[in-house]
Design a protein around this motif. Structure first.
Motif, short mmCIF file in Angstrom:
data_model
loop_
_atom_site.label_atom_id
_atom_site.label_comp_id
_atom_site.label_asym_id
_atom_site.label_seq_id
_atom_site.Cartn_x
_atom_site.Cartn_y
_atom_site.Cartn_z
N THR A 1 -2.10 33.00 54.20
CA THR A 1 -2.71 33.07 55.51
C THR A 1 -3.22 31.69 55.88
N GLY A 2 -2.43 30.99 56.69
CA GLY A 2 -2.84 29.70 57.21
C GLY A 2 -3.47 29.88 58.57
N SER A 3 -3.19 28.96 59.48
CA SER A 3 -3.79 29.06 60.81
C SER A 3 -3.16 28.05 61.74
N THR A 4 -3.16 28.38 63.02
CA THR A 4 -2.77 27.37 64.01
C THR A 4 -3.77 26.21 64.02
N ALA A 5 -4.98 26.44 63.50
CA ALA A 5 -5.95 25.35 63.39
C ALA A 5 -5.48 24.27 62.43
N GLY A 6 -4.52 24.61 61.58
CA GLY A 6 -4.03 23.64 60.60
C GLY A 6 -2.96 22.71 61.11
N VAL A 7 -2.59 22.82 62.39
CA VAL A 7 -1.53 21.95 62.90
C VAL A 7 -2.08 20.75 63.65
N GLN A 8 -3.41 20.67 63.76
CA GLN A 8 -4.02 19.50 64.40
C GLN A 8 -5.48 19.38 63.96
N PRO A 9 -6.05 18.17 64.00
CA PRO A 9 -7.47 18.05 63.70
C PRO A 9 -8.30 18.83 64.71
N VAL A 10 -9.40 19.43 64.25
CA VAL A 10 -10.26 20.21 65.13
C VAL A 10 -11.70 19.70 64.98
N PRO A 11 -12.15 18.83 65.85
CA PRO A 11 -13.55 18.40 65.81
C PRO A 11 -14.48 19.61 65.92
N THR A 12 -15.56 19.60 65.18
CA THR A 12 -16.54 20.67 65.00
C THR A 12 -16.02 21.80 64.11
N ALA A 13 -14.80 21.67 63.61
CA ALA A 13 -14.29 22.56 62.56
C ALA A 13 -13.42 21.72 61.63
N ALA A 14 -13.92 20.55 61.28
CA ALA A 14 -13.11 19.56 60.57
C ALA A 14 -12.63 20.06 59.21
N THR A 15 -13.55 20.64 58.43
CA THR A 15 -13.17 21.10 57.09
C THR A 15 -12.23 22.28 57.17
N TYR A 16 -12.52 23.20 58.08
CA TYR A 16 -11.65 24.38 58.21
C TYR A 16 -10.23 23.98 58.60
N ALA A 17 -10.09 23.15 59.62
CA ALA A 17 -8.76 22.75 60.06
C ALA A 17 -8.02 22.00 58.96
N ALA A 18 -8.73 21.13 58.24
CA ALA A 18 -8.09 20.39 57.15
C ALA A 18 -7.67 21.33 56.03
N SER A 19 -8.50 22.33 55.74
CA SER A 19 -8.14 23.28 54.67
C SER A 19 -6.91 24.09 55.06
N LYS A 20 -6.81 24.45 56.32
CA LYS A 20 -5.65 25.23 56.75
C LYS A 20 -4.40 24.35 56.89
N ALA A 21 -4.59 23.05 57.12
CA ALA A 21 -3.45 22.14 57.08
C ALA A 21 -2.85 22.12 55.68
N PHE A 22 -3.72 22.16 54.65
CA PHE A 22 -3.23 22.26 53.27
C PHE A 22 -2.43 23.54 53.08
N VAL A 23 -2.99 24.67 53.50
CA VAL A 23 -2.31 25.96 53.29
C VAL A 23 -0.97 25.97 54.01
N ASN A 24 -0.95 25.55 55.27
CA ASN A 24 0.30 25.54 56.02
C ASN A 24 1.35 24.69 55.32
N SER A 25 0.98 23.48 54.92
CA SER A 25 1.92 22.56 54.28
C SER A 25 2.37 23.08 52.92
N PHE A 26 1.44 23.58 52.14
CA PHE A 26 1.75 24.10 50.80
C PHE A 26 2.73 25.25 50.89
N ALA A 27 2.47 26.18 51.81
CA ALA A 27 3.35 27.35 51.97
C ALA A 27 4.75 26.93 52.39
N GLU A 28 4.84 26.03 53.36
CA GLU A 28 6.16 25.63 53.86
C GLU A 28 6.94 24.85 52.80
N ALA A 29 6.25 24.03 52.02
CA ALA A 29 6.92 23.30 50.94
C ALA A 29 7.44 24.26 49.87
N LEU A 30 6.61 25.23 49.48
CA LEU A 30 7.04 26.18 48.46
C LEU A 30 8.18 27.06 48.96
#
Length: 205
Positions: free
Chosen positions: A152-181
């Motif tokens: 479960t990633g998020s559309t928040a993971g496809v771009q930086p999100v000011p005021t949700a910086a950690t969340y967006a970055a964490s979901k960028a990891f999930v999105n990238s990890f899932a697509e690579a695997l």
């Protein structure tokens, strides 16, 4: 995470189901609960993972009665490295057919105004737990040449999100990890799928 989980239990039962387990993290509400209901309805034995044992017990009882499948619970705070390690070891020791890496939570606000401990917990749950549990079940799936992992990633993971910086970055990891695997697992019999929703009406927020 804020609040104390019920006493840690790797798994509530000890029986071996006829089919390998489907495991759902964050199963106490929202997308995780919906995934657990869908898997049980399709006849999968399901292991429910979350912090709230009382909620998991109620859901497990309901799903057993409705679908006649094995349902076990794991009360675990995925932000706690010790609890997570015990869960990881438990999952590595049993056949897992499906892993839904669904647990996660957001923090909102300017990073420097947020609670540093809460920010660290967010990375532990949204990133480290996803990596840990995937590494726990993947060798067995590859050996059996069968299995499915849902992230479960998020559309928040496809771009930086000011005021949700950690969340967006964490979901960028999930999105990238899932697509690579997804690419790495091609031809192995194991599938890796990314679910990247936008806002969802649930307890998440």
């Amino acid at each position: 995470m804020s609040g104390s989980p019920d006493e840690y239990r790797p798994f509530s039962g000890g029986g071996t189901p006829a089919r390998p387990w489907a495991v759902v993290t964050g199963a106490s509400s929202g997308i995780g609960e919906a995934l657990a209901r869908g898997l049980a309805a399709h006849g999968h034995p399901v292991r429910l993972v979350a912090r709230r044992g009382d909620v998991l017990e109620r859901l497990a009882k309901e799903l057993r009665a409705a679908h006649g499948v094995d349902i076990e619970i794991s009360v675990c705070d995925l932000a706690d490295r010790g609890q997570r390690a015990r869960l990881r070891d438990a999952l590595a020791a049993v056949p897992v057919a499906v892993l839904c890496n669904n647990a996660g939570f957001p923090t909102c606000g300017v990073l420097t105004a947020n609670d540093p401990a809460r920010e660290i917990e967010e990375v532990e749950v949204n990133v480290a737990a996803v990596h840990d549990l995937t590494m726990a079940v993947l060798p067995g799936m590859l050996e059996r040449r069968s299995g499915a992992i849902l992230f479960t990633g998020s559309t928040a993971g496809v771009q930086p999100v000011p005021t949700a910086a950690t969340y967006a970055a964490s979901k960028a990891f999930v999105n990238s990890f899932a697509e690579a695997l997804h690419e790495e697992m091609a031809g192995t019999g194991v599938t890796c799928t990314l679910l990247a929703p936008g806002p969802v009406r649930s307890e998440f927020s």
